[in-house]
Design an enzyme around this catalytic site. Structure first.
Site, PDB file in Angstrom:
ATOM      1  N   ASN A 261       2.503  -3.124   4.221  1.00 39.81           N
ATOM      2  CA  ASN A 261       3.309  -2.064   3.601  1.00 39.81           C
ATOM      3  C   ASN A 261       2.658  -0.743   3.990  1.00 39.81           C
ATOM      4  O   ASN A 261       1.617  -0.381   3.452  1.00 39.81           O
ATOM      5  CB  ASN A 261       3.307  -2.244   2.073  1.00 39.81           C
ATOM      6  CG  ASN A 261       3.980  -1.071   1.379  1.00 39.81           C
ATOM      7  OD1 ASN A 261       4.705  -0.290   2.012  1.00 39.81           O
ATOM      8  ND2 ASN A 261       3.748  -0.937   0.078  1.00 39.81           N
ATOM      9  N   TRP A 262       3.290  -0.038   4.931  1.00 37.35           N
ATOM     10  CA  TRP A 262       2.678   1.189   5.459  1.00 37.35           C
ATOM     11  C   TRP A 262       2.786   2.361   4.484  1.00 37.35           C
ATOM     12  O   TRP A 262       2.179   3.384   4.694  1.00 37.35           O
ATOM     13  CB  TRP A 262       3.350   1.581   6.774  1.00 37.35           C
ATOM     14  CG  TRP A 262       2.993   0.717   7.943  1.00 37.35           C
ATOM     15  CD1 TRP A 262       2.278  -0.453   7.939  1.00 37.35           C
ATOM     16  CD2 TRP A 262       3.336   0.966   9.307  1.00 37.35           C
ATOM     17  NE1 TRP A 262       2.159  -0.933   9.216  1.00 37.35           N
ATOM     18  CE2 TRP A 262       2.803  -0.088  10.082  1.00 37.35           C
ATOM     19  CE3 TRP A 262       4.049   1.968   9.966  1.00 37.35           C
ATOM     20  CZ2 TRP A 262       2.961  -0.151  11.468  1.00 37.35           C
ATOM     21  CZ3 TRP A 262       4.210   1.908  11.340  1.00 37.35           C
ATOM     22  CH2 TRP A 262       3.666   0.852  12.082  1.00 37.35           C
ATOM     23  N   LYS A 263       3.596   2.194   3.454  1.00 41.79           N
ATOM     24  CA  LYS A 263       3.855   3.308   2.516  1.00 41.79           C
ATOM     25  C   LYS A 263       4.263   4.553   3.322  1.00 41.79           C
ATOM     26  O   LYS A 263       4.915   4.418   4.348  1.00 41.79           O
ATOM     27  CB  LYS A 263       2.635   3.576   1.644  1.00 41.79           C
ATOM     28  CG  LYS A 263       2.061   2.304   1.010  1.00 41.79           C
ATOM     29  CD  LYS A 263       1.082   2.602  -0.067  1.00 41.79           C
ATOM     30  CE  LYS A 263       0.400   1.318  -0.482  1.00 41.79           C
ATOM     31  NZ  LYS A 263       0.026   1.286  -1.861  1.00 41.79           N
TER      32      LYS A 263
ATOM     33  N   GLU B 168       5.322   1.431  -7.032  1.00 37.66           N
ATOM     34  CA  GLU B 168       5.410   2.860  -6.721  1.00 37.66           C
ATOM     35  C   GLU B 168       6.855   3.350  -6.790  1.00 37.66           C
ATOM     36  O   GLU B 168       7.118   4.558  -6.712  1.00 37.66           O
ATOM     37  CB  GLU B 168       4.774   3.131  -5.348  1.00 37.66           C
ATOM     38  CG  GLU B 168       3.252   3.025  -5.432  1.00 37.66           C
ATOM     39  CD  GLU B 168       2.553   2.679  -4.127  1.00 37.66           C
ATOM     40  OE1 GLU B 168       3.143   2.830  -3.051  1.00 37.66           O
ATOM     41  OE2 GLU B 168       1.384   2.232  -4.210  1.00 37.66           O
TER      42      GLU B 168
ATOM     43  N   GLU C 289       2.020  -8.352  -7.658  1.00 40.13           N
ATOM     44  CA  GLU C 289       1.172  -7.193  -7.381  1.00 40.13           C
ATOM     45  C   GLU C 289       0.745  -6.550  -8.696  1.00 40.13           C
ATOM     46  O   GLU C 289       1.474  -5.696  -9.235  1.00 40.13           O
ATOM     47  CB  GLU C 289       1.945  -6.161  -6.558  1.00 40.13           C
ATOM     48  CG  GLU C 289       2.310  -6.597  -5.167  1.00 40.13           C
ATOM     49  CD  GLU C 289       2.282  -5.425  -4.199  1.00 40.13           C
ATOM     50  OE1 GLU C 289       1.586  -5.534  -3.195  1.00 40.13           O
ATOM     51  OE2 GLU C 289       2.922  -4.406  -4.473  1.00 40.13           O
TER      52      GLU C 289
ATOM     53  N   GLY D  67      -1.382  -3.163   1.684  1.00 37.38           N
ATOM     54  CA  GLY D  67      -1.147  -1.722   1.837  1.00 37.38           C
ATOM     55  C   GLY D  67      -2.156  -1.106   2.785  1.00 37.38           C
ATOM     56  O   GLY D  67      -2.022  -1.192   4.007  1.00 37.38           O
TER      57      GLY D  67
ATOM     58  N   GLY E  35      -4.276  -0.286  -4.332  1.00 37.06           N
ATOM     59  CA  GLY E  35      -4.943   0.926  -3.848  1.00 37.06           C
ATOM     60  C   GLY E  35      -6.223   1.273  -4.584  1.00 37.06           C
ATOM     61  O   GLY E  35      -6.741   2.382  -4.441  1.00 37.06           O
TER      62      GLY E  35
ATOM     63  N   SER F 118      -5.144  -4.584  -3.055  1.00 39.56           N
ATOM     64  CA  SER F 118      -6.489  -4.473  -2.477  1.00 39.56           C
ATOM     65  C   SER F 118      -6.909  -5.721  -1.709  1.00 39.56           C
ATOM     66  O   SER F 118      -8.073  -6.139  -1.781  1.00 39.56           O
ATOM     67  CB  SER F 118      -7.507  -4.122  -3.571  1.00 39.56           C
ATOM     68  OG  SER F 118      -7.193  -2.854  -4.127  1.00 39.56           O
TER      69      SER F 118
ATOM     70  N   HIS G  38       8.796  -2.313  -5.737  1.00 37.98           N
ATOM     71  CA  HIS G  38       7.357  -1.992  -5.671  1.00 37.98           C
ATOM     72  C   HIS G  38       7.008  -1.107  -6.871  1.00 37.98           C
ATOM     73  O   HIS G  38       7.814  -0.300  -7.312  1.00 37.98           O
ATOM     74  CB  HIS G  38       7.059  -1.269  -4.354  1.00 37.98           C
ATOM     75  CG  HIS G  38       5.589  -1.182  -4.060  1.00 37.98           C
ATOM     76  ND1 HIS G  38       4.775  -0.256  -4.669  1.00 37.98           N
ATOM     77  CD2 HIS G  38       4.798  -1.913  -3.242  1.00 37.98           C
ATOM     78  CE1 HIS G  38       3.536  -0.429  -4.233  1.00 37.98           C
ATOM     79  NE2 HIS G  38       3.517  -1.429  -3.370  1.00 37.98           N
TER      80      HIS G  38
HETATM   81  C1  PEP Z   1       0.796  -2.290  -1.691  1.00 37.83           C
HETATM   82  O1  PEP Z   1       1.044  -1.157  -1.320  1.00 37.83           O
HETATM   83  O2  PEP Z   1       1.719  -3.064  -1.963  1.00 37.83           O
HETATM   84  C2  PEP Z   1      -0.604  -2.704  -1.803  1.00 37.83           C
HETATM   85  C3  PEP Z   1      -0.869  -3.911  -2.200  1.00 37.83           C
HETATM   86  O3  PEP Z   1      -1.540  -1.766  -1.468  1.00 37.83           O
HETATM   87  P1  PEP Z   1      -3.130  -2.020  -1.275  1.00 37.83           P
HETATM   88  O4  PEP Z   1      -3.278  -3.210  -0.379  1.00 37.83           O
HETATM   89  O5  PEP Z   1      -3.620  -0.763  -0.643  1.00 37.83           O
HETATM   90  O6  PEP Z   1      -3.697  -2.261  -2.626  1.00 37.83           O
END
Ligand code: PEP
Length: 252
Positions: A9-11, A97, A167, A233, A173, A212, A95
Protein backbone atom coordinates in the site's frame (compact mmCIF):
# COMPACT_ATOMS: atom_id res chain seq x y z
CA UNK A 1 -4.35 -24.67 0.33
CA UNK A 2 -4.37 -20.87 0.40
CA UNK A 3 -1.55 -19.15 -1.49
CA UNK A 4 0.02 -16.31 0.45
CA UNK A 5 -0.65 -12.82 -0.86
CA UNK A 6 1.53 -9.78 -0.16
CA UNK A 7 0.13 -6.37 -1.11
CA UNK A 8 1.99 -3.07 -0.97
CA UNK A 9 0.00 0.00 0.00
CA UNK A 10 1.96 2.98 -1.30
CA UNK A 11 -0.41 5.48 0.35
CA UNK A 12 0.30 9.03 -0.94
CA UNK A 13 3.94 8.44 -1.81
CA UNK A 14 5.78 8.15 -5.10
CA UNK A 15 6.71 10.03 -8.26
CA UNK A 16 7.07 8.87 -11.85
CA UNK A 17 10.81 8.57 -11.37
CA UNK A 18 10.75 6.80 -8.01
CA UNK A 19 7.96 4.46 -9.11
CA UNK A 20 9.87 3.48 -12.21
CA UNK A 21 12.87 2.43 -10.13
CA UNK A 22 10.73 0.64 -7.52
CA UNK A 23 8.50 -1.24 -9.97
CA UNK A 24 11.43 -2.27 -12.18
CA UNK A 25 13.25 -3.63 -9.12
CA UNK A 26 10.15 -5.55 -7.99
CA UNK A 27 9.65 -7.16 -11.39
CA UNK A 28 13.28 -8.26 -11.43
CA UNK A 29 13.43 -9.27 -7.76
CA UNK A 30 10.26 -11.38 -7.78
CA UNK A 31 10.53 -12.87 -11.27
CA UNK A 32 11.31 -16.38 -9.98
CA UNK A 33 8.69 -16.39 -7.17
CA UNK A 34 5.78 -18.59 -8.20
CA UNK A 35 4.41 -19.89 -4.87
CA UNK A 36 2.77 -16.70 -3.64
CA UNK A 37 0.84 -13.79 -5.11
CA UNK A 38 1.95 -10.15 -5.06
CA UNK A 39 0.34 -6.79 -5.74
CA UNK A 40 0.92 -3.08 -5.29
CA UNK A 41 -1.86 -0.56 -4.67
CA UNK A 42 -0.69 2.76 -6.05
CA UNK A 43 -2.06 6.32 -6.10
CA UNK A 44 -4.59 6.75 -8.93
CA UNK A 45 -2.40 8.96 -11.18
CA UNK A 46 0.19 6.17 -11.32
CA UNK A 47 -2.14 3.36 -12.38
CA UNK A 48 -1.19 3.70 -16.02
CA UNK A 49 2.50 3.55 -15.12
CA UNK A 50 1.93 0.49 -12.93
CA UNK A 51 -0.09 -1.19 -15.67
CA UNK A 52 2.60 -0.46 -18.25
CA UNK A 53 5.50 -1.71 -16.12
CA UNK A 54 3.79 -4.69 -14.45
CA UNK A 55 1.79 -6.13 -17.34
CA UNK A 56 3.05 -9.65 -18.05
CA UNK A 57 4.83 -9.91 -14.68
CA UNK A 58 3.73 -11.91 -11.63
CA UNK A 59 2.82 -8.69 -9.77
CA UNK A 60 -0.75 -7.40 -9.90
CA UNK A 61 -1.78 -3.82 -9.18
CA UNK A 62 -4.74 -2.02 -7.74
CA UNK A 63 -6.18 1.17 -6.29
CA UNK A 64 -6.28 2.32 -2.67
CA UNK A 65 -9.83 3.65 -2.70
CA UNK A 66 -12.64 4.56 -5.08
CA UNK A 67 -16.08 6.07 -5.11
CA UNK A 68 -18.98 3.65 -4.77
CA UNK A 69 -20.97 5.26 -7.61
CA UNK A 70 -20.57 4.39 -11.27
CA UNK A 71 -20.58 8.02 -12.43
CA UNK A 72 -21.88 11.39 -11.36
CA UNK A 73 -21.11 14.81 -10.00
CA UNK A 74 -18.47 13.68 -7.49
CA UNK A 75 -15.64 16.13 -8.05
CA UNK A 76 -12.26 14.61 -7.33
CA UNK A 77 -13.55 11.04 -7.12
CA UNK A 78 -12.63 7.96 -9.14
CA UNK A 79 -15.31 5.48 -10.25
CA UNK A 80 -14.90 1.69 -10.01
CA UNK A 81 -14.94 1.18 -13.78
CA UNK A 82 -12.04 3.67 -14.08
CA UNK A 83 -9.88 1.37 -11.96
CA UNK A 84 -11.06 -1.55 -14.06
CA UNK A 85 -10.07 0.38 -17.22
CA UNK A 86 -6.49 0.40 -15.94
CA UNK A 87 -6.44 -3.32 -15.29
CA UNK A 88 -6.71 -3.21 -11.49
CA UNK A 89 -7.16 -6.62 -9.89
CA UNK A 90 -7.56 -5.22 -6.37
CA UNK A 91 -8.82 -2.18 -4.55
CA UNK A 92 -8.30 -1.48 -0.85
CA UNK A 93 -11.61 -0.75 0.85
CA UNK A 94 -12.16 0.59 4.35
CA UNK A 95 -8.54 1.34 5.25
CA UNK A 96 -8.43 3.01 8.67
CA UNK A 97 -6.96 6.12 7.03
CA UNK A 98 -10.30 6.38 5.22
CA UNK A 99 -12.63 5.14 7.95
CA UNK A 100 -11.16 7.69 10.39
CA UNK A 101 -10.07 10.98 8.78
CA UNK A 102 -12.37 10.61 5.73
CA UNK A 103 -15.33 9.50 7.85
CA UNK A 104 -16.19 6.46 5.75
CA UNK A 105 -18.92 4.56 7.59
CA UNK A 106 -19.70 0.84 7.47
CA UNK A 107 -22.56 1.40 4.93
CA UNK A 108 -20.30 3.46 2.62
CA UNK A 109 -17.63 0.78 2.86
CA UNK A 110 -20.19 -1.94 2.10
CA UNK A 111 -21.29 0.00 -1.00
CA UNK A 112 -17.68 0.30 -2.19
CA UNK A 113 -17.11 -3.40 -1.50
CA UNK A 114 -20.00 -4.45 -3.73
CA UNK A 115 -19.06 -1.92 -6.42
CA UNK A 116 -15.55 -3.41 -6.57
CA UNK A 117 -16.93 -6.93 -7.02
CA UNK A 118 -19.42 -5.76 -9.64
CA UNK A 119 -16.55 -4.24 -11.58
CA UNK A 120 -14.45 -7.39 -11.56
CA UNK A 121 -11.99 -6.38 -8.85
CA UNK A 122 -11.22 -8.06 -5.53
CA UNK A 123 -11.86 -5.70 -2.63
CA UNK A 124 -9.21 -5.90 0.09
CA UNK A 125 -11.52 -5.15 2.98
CA UNK A 126 -9.67 -3.73 6.01
CA UNK A 127 -10.87 -4.44 9.54
CA UNK A 128 -9.25 -3.35 12.76
CA UNK A 129 -9.62 -1.70 16.12
CA UNK A 130 -8.25 1.63 17.34
CA UNK A 131 -5.80 1.83 20.25
CA UNK A 132 -8.45 2.79 22.80
CA UNK A 133 -10.66 -0.08 21.64
CA UNK A 134 -7.69 -2.44 21.84
CA UNK A 135 -6.91 -1.30 25.37
CA UNK A 136 -10.55 -1.69 26.36
CA UNK A 137 -10.53 -5.30 25.16
CA UNK A 138 -12.98 -4.56 22.34
CA UNK A 139 -10.97 -6.00 19.43
CA UNK A 140 -13.34 -8.87 18.62
CA UNK A 141 -16.39 -6.68 19.02
CA UNK A 142 -15.09 -4.02 16.61
CA UNK A 143 -13.86 -6.48 14.00
CA UNK A 144 -17.14 -8.42 14.21
CA UNK A 145 -19.15 -5.23 13.66
CA UNK A 146 -17.08 -4.24 10.62
CA UNK A 147 -17.32 -7.75 9.16
CA UNK A 148 -21.02 -8.16 9.89
CA UNK A 149 -21.78 -4.90 8.06
CA UNK A 150 -20.62 -6.67 4.91
CA UNK A 151 -22.07 -10.10 5.65
CA UNK A 152 -25.53 -8.78 6.49
CA UNK A 153 -25.70 -6.69 3.35
CA UNK A 154 -23.92 -8.86 0.79
CA UNK A 155 -23.91 -12.34 2.34
CA UNK A 156 -20.89 -14.38 3.41
CA UNK A 157 -20.75 -15.98 -0.06
CA UNK A 158 -19.57 -12.60 -1.44
CA UNK A 159 -16.32 -13.07 0.51
CA UNK A 160 -15.35 -15.71 -2.06
CA UNK A 161 -14.58 -12.72 -4.30
CA UNK A 162 -12.75 -10.70 -1.66
CA UNK A 163 -9.67 -10.58 0.53
CA UNK A 164 -9.75 -9.45 4.17
CA UNK A 165 -6.99 -7.55 5.94
CA UNK A 166 -6.84 -7.39 9.72
CA UNK A 167 -5.10 -4.10 10.42
CA UNK A 168 -5.03 -3.03 14.07
CA UNK A 169 -5.01 0.76 13.76
CA UNK A 170 -2.47 1.12 16.58
CA UNK A 171 0.01 -0.98 14.59
CA UNK A 172 -0.19 0.97 11.32
CA UNK A 173 2.87 3.12 10.70
CA UNK A 174 3.97 2.88 14.35
CA UNK A 175 6.66 0.22 14.11
CA UNK A 176 4.66 -1.70 16.73
CA UNK A 177 3.24 -4.78 15.00
CA UNK A 178 0.80 -7.09 16.74
CA UNK A 179 2.53 -10.16 18.11
CA UNK A 180 2.15 -13.16 15.79
CA UNK A 181 0.05 -15.05 18.37
CA UNK A 182 -2.27 -12.13 19.08
CA UNK A 183 -2.73 -11.48 15.37
CA UNK A 184 -3.35 -15.19 14.80
CA UNK A 185 -6.07 -15.17 17.46
CA UNK A 186 -7.92 -12.33 15.70
CA UNK A 187 -7.51 -13.98 12.29
CA UNK A 188 -8.93 -17.23 13.69
CA UNK A 189 -11.83 -15.29 15.20
CA UNK A 190 -12.57 -13.70 11.80
CA UNK A 191 -12.38 -17.03 9.97
CA UNK A 192 -14.65 -18.70 12.52
CA UNK A 193 -17.17 -15.93 12.21
CA UNK A 194 -17.28 -16.36 8.43
CA UNK A 195 -17.44 -20.15 8.89
CA UNK A 196 -20.56 -19.65 10.99
CA UNK A 197 -22.22 -18.57 7.73
CA UNK A 198 -20.29 -20.53 5.10
CA UNK A 199 -17.56 -23.04 5.98
CA UNK A 200 -16.40 -23.45 2.38
CA UNK A 201 -15.88 -19.72 1.86
CA UNK A 202 -14.12 -19.41 5.23
CA UNK A 203 -11.67 -22.19 4.39
CA UNK A 204 -10.58 -20.48 1.18
CA UNK A 205 -10.71 -16.88 2.40
CA UNK A 206 -7.37 -15.07 2.50
CA UNK A 207 -6.95 -12.93 5.59
CA UNK A 208 -3.91 -10.65 5.44
CA UNK A 209 -2.25 -9.03 8.42
CA UNK A 210 -1.29 -5.34 8.16
CA UNK A 211 0.47 -3.06 10.63
CA UNK A 212 4.25 -2.50 10.70
CA UNK A 213 5.15 -5.65 8.77
CA UNK A 214 8.91 -5.62 8.28
CA UNK A 215 11.51 -8.05 6.99
CA UNK A 216 12.33 -8.90 10.61
CA UNK A 217 8.80 -9.97 11.64
CA UNK A 218 7.42 -11.26 8.33
CA UNK A 219 8.40 -14.91 8.76
CA UNK A 220 6.87 -15.23 12.22
CA UNK A 221 3.64 -13.46 11.26
CA UNK A 222 3.20 -15.25 7.95
CA UNK A 223 3.86 -18.66 9.49
CA UNK A 224 0.70 -18.43 11.58
CA UNK A 225 -1.99 -20.81 10.30
CA UNK A 226 -4.67 -18.15 9.69
CA UNK A 227 -2.38 -15.37 8.42
CA UNK A 228 -2.46 -15.68 4.66
CA UNK A 229 -0.25 -12.77 3.74
CA UNK A 230 0.44 -9.14 4.48
CA UNK A 231 -0.73 -5.66 3.63
CA UNK A 232 2.45 -3.61 3.79
CA UNK A 233 2.68 0.19 3.99
CA UNK A 234 6.06 1.80 4.67
CA UNK A 235 8.17 -1.25 3.86
CA UNK A 236 6.53 -1.54 0.43
CA UNK A 237 8.23 1.71 -0.64
CA UNK A 238 11.72 0.25 -0.36
CA UNK A 239 12.38 -2.33 -3.05
CA UNK A 240 14.79 -4.52 -1.06
CA UNK A 241 12.41 -4.64 1.93
CA UNK A 242 9.27 -5.39 -0.05
CA UNK A 243 11.07 -8.01 -2.12
CA UNK A 244 12.42 -9.65 1.04
CA UNK A 245 8.92 -9.79 2.61
CA UNK A 246 7.46 -11.20 -0.61
CA UNK A 247 10.20 -13.80 -0.76
CA UNK A 248 9.41 -14.89 2.81
CA UNK A 249 5.79 -15.43 1.71
CA UNK A 250 6.96 -17.32 -1.34
CA UNK A 251 9.11 -19.64 0.78
CA UNK A 252 6.35 -20.72 3.20
C1 PEP B 1 -0.97 0.14 5.78
O1 PEP B 1 -0.83 1.24 5.29
O2 PEP B 1 -1.98 -0.53 5.50
C2 PEP B 1 0.05 -0.37 6.69
C3 PEP B 1 -0.10 -1.54 7.22
O3 PEP B 1 1.12 0.46 6.92
P1 PEP B 1 2.50 0.07 7.68
O4 PEP B 1 2.98 -1.22 7.08
O5 PEP B 1 3.40 1.21 7.39
O6 PEP B 1 2.16 -0.08 9.12
Amino acid sequence: MRHKLVVGNWKMYGSLEKNWALLSALVEGLRDCRNANFAVCVPHPYLYQAQTLLRGSNIAWGGQNMNQHEAGAFTGSVAPHMLEDFGCSYVIIGHSERRGPCQETDPIIAAKYVAAINNGMKPILCLGEKLEEHEAGLTHEVVARQLDAIIHQEGAHSLAKAVLAYEPVWAIGTGRAASPHKAQAVHAFIRNRVAGHDRGVAAKLRILYGGSVRVANAAQLLSMPDIDGALVGNASLVAEQFIAICRVANSL
